[in-house]
Design an enzyme around this catalytic site. Structure first.
Site, PDB file in Angstrom:
ATOM      1  N   CYS A  79       0.837  -1.203   0.000  1.00 36.25           N
ATOM      2  CA  CYS A  79       0.000   0.000   0.000  1.00 36.25           C
ATOM      3  C   CYS A  79       0.877   1.262   0.000  1.00 36.25           C
ATOM      4  O   CYS A  79       1.604   1.500  -0.953  1.00 36.25           O
ATOM      5  CB  CYS A  79      -0.994  -0.035   1.158  1.00 36.25           C
ATOM      6  SG  CYS A  79      -2.342   1.171   0.957  1.00 36.25           S
ATOM      7  N   HIS A 193      -3.910  -4.493  -0.007  1.00 33.85           N
ATOM      8  CA  HIS A 193      -3.443  -5.086   1.245  1.00 33.85           C
ATOM      9  C   HIS A 193      -3.544  -6.609   1.160  1.00 33.85           C
ATOM     10  O   HIS A 193      -4.632  -7.165   1.332  1.00 33.85           O
ATOM     11  CB  HIS A 193      -4.295  -4.588   2.420  1.00 33.85           C
ATOM     12  CG  HIS A 193      -4.031  -3.179   2.809  1.00 33.85           C
ATOM     13  ND1 HIS A 193      -3.033  -2.825   3.691  1.00 33.85           N
ATOM     14  CD2 HIS A 193      -4.625  -2.024   2.417  1.00 33.85           C
ATOM     15  CE1 HIS A 193      -3.024  -1.516   3.846  1.00 33.85           C
ATOM     16  NE2 HIS A 193      -3.973  -1.002   3.081  1.00 33.85           N
ATOM     17  N   GLU A 195      -2.672  -8.751   3.289  1.00 29.63           N
ATOM     18  CA  GLU A 195      -3.066  -9.284   4.596  1.00 29.63           C
ATOM     19  C   GLU A 195      -4.576  -9.199   4.821  1.00 29.63           C
ATOM     20  O   GLU A 195      -5.099  -9.837   5.736  1.00 29.63           O
ATOM     21  CB  GLU A 195      -2.308  -8.574   5.712  1.00 29.63           C
ATOM     22  CG  GLU A 195      -2.762  -7.172   6.068  1.00 29.63           C
ATOM     23  CD  GLU A 195      -2.275  -6.078   5.137  1.00 29.63           C
ATOM     24  OE1 GLU A 195      -2.516  -4.896   5.444  1.00 29.63           O
ATOM     25  OE2 GLU A 195      -1.655  -6.400   4.085  1.00 29.63           O
TER      26      GLU A 195
END
Length: 217
Positions: A79, A193, A195
């Site tokens: 990001c 992202h 994650e």
């Protein structure tokens, strides 16, 4: 050791937990010695470009991050961390300000989303937030197993515009294509992202764990 750089702007624990879910281990690192001892490094980031660069300076982490990136070992920006890898950003206090300098690892600029109203008078919302498709532009170890149209989770109001098309690894359409992944030698980046991107993001992080640069930067 895989290190996640702590400079005060990032979802550190979320990234760490995602790495653990794919069978890796990661340490949160915040010193020059800890960064230099890593064999893989992730630079996360959430927030403003200028603030992030200021914090890297203030915490004496700028040069260690640059030294690591130039060492040829695997480096992943996430990001804002991906945006910091470029030369400079338009994310300034006012339009008349000088662009803020980044790490200068990948030639290019970070640009503001600017849209004209469509036929219905509406413009796409900024920031670009939510699930959107990522479209790999070439084969690469980081995108192994990722199909054209697989979705990832985005939250950003600016996008990376690399100078060299060869550095663009994937694109995403948001009223026009923008670069959503980059790759140059050992230097990798995701605008989304991983994650937070469920199976797709975990696959990308697992690929990073096994990534060996073919042509280090």
């Amino acid at each position: 050791m895989l290190g996640i750089v702590n400079y005060g702007m990032g979802n550190l624990r979320s990234v760490q937990k995602a790495i653990e879910r794919v069978g890796g281990s990661a340490a949160i690192v915040d010193s020059a010695d800890a960064i230099s001892s890593c064999d893989r490094l992730i630079l996360p980031g959430v927030g403003a470009f200028a603030d992030a660069m200021d914090l890297l300076h203030q915490r004496s982490l700028l040069q260690p991050v640059l030294d690591y990136a130039h060492s040829g070992r695997p480096f992943l920006g996430i990001c804002l961390g991906m945006q910091l890898m470029l030369d400079h950003s338009e994310e300034t206090i006012s339009p008349t300000d000088t662009p803020v300098a980044g790490l200068g690892l990948i030639p290019g600029s970070v640009r503001r989303f600017q849209f004209s109203p469509g036929p219905d008078g509406r413009t796409p919302k900024v920031p670009h937030m939510g699930w959107n498709a990522i479209n790999p532009l070439r084969e690469h170890l980081l995108t192994d197993g990722i199909e054209h149209g697989d979705h990832a989770y985005f939250v950003h109001g600016f996008f990376c515009d690399p100078t060299n098309d060869a550095d663009r690894l994937a694109s995403t359409d948001y009223s026009g294509d923008f670069c959503s992944m980059i790759a140059r030698g050992n230097l990798l980046g995701c605008q989304f992202h991983p994650e937070k991107s469920q199976a797709v993001g975990l696959r990308i992080l697992a690929n990073f764990l096994s990534f060996t640069p073919q042509n280090p930067s």
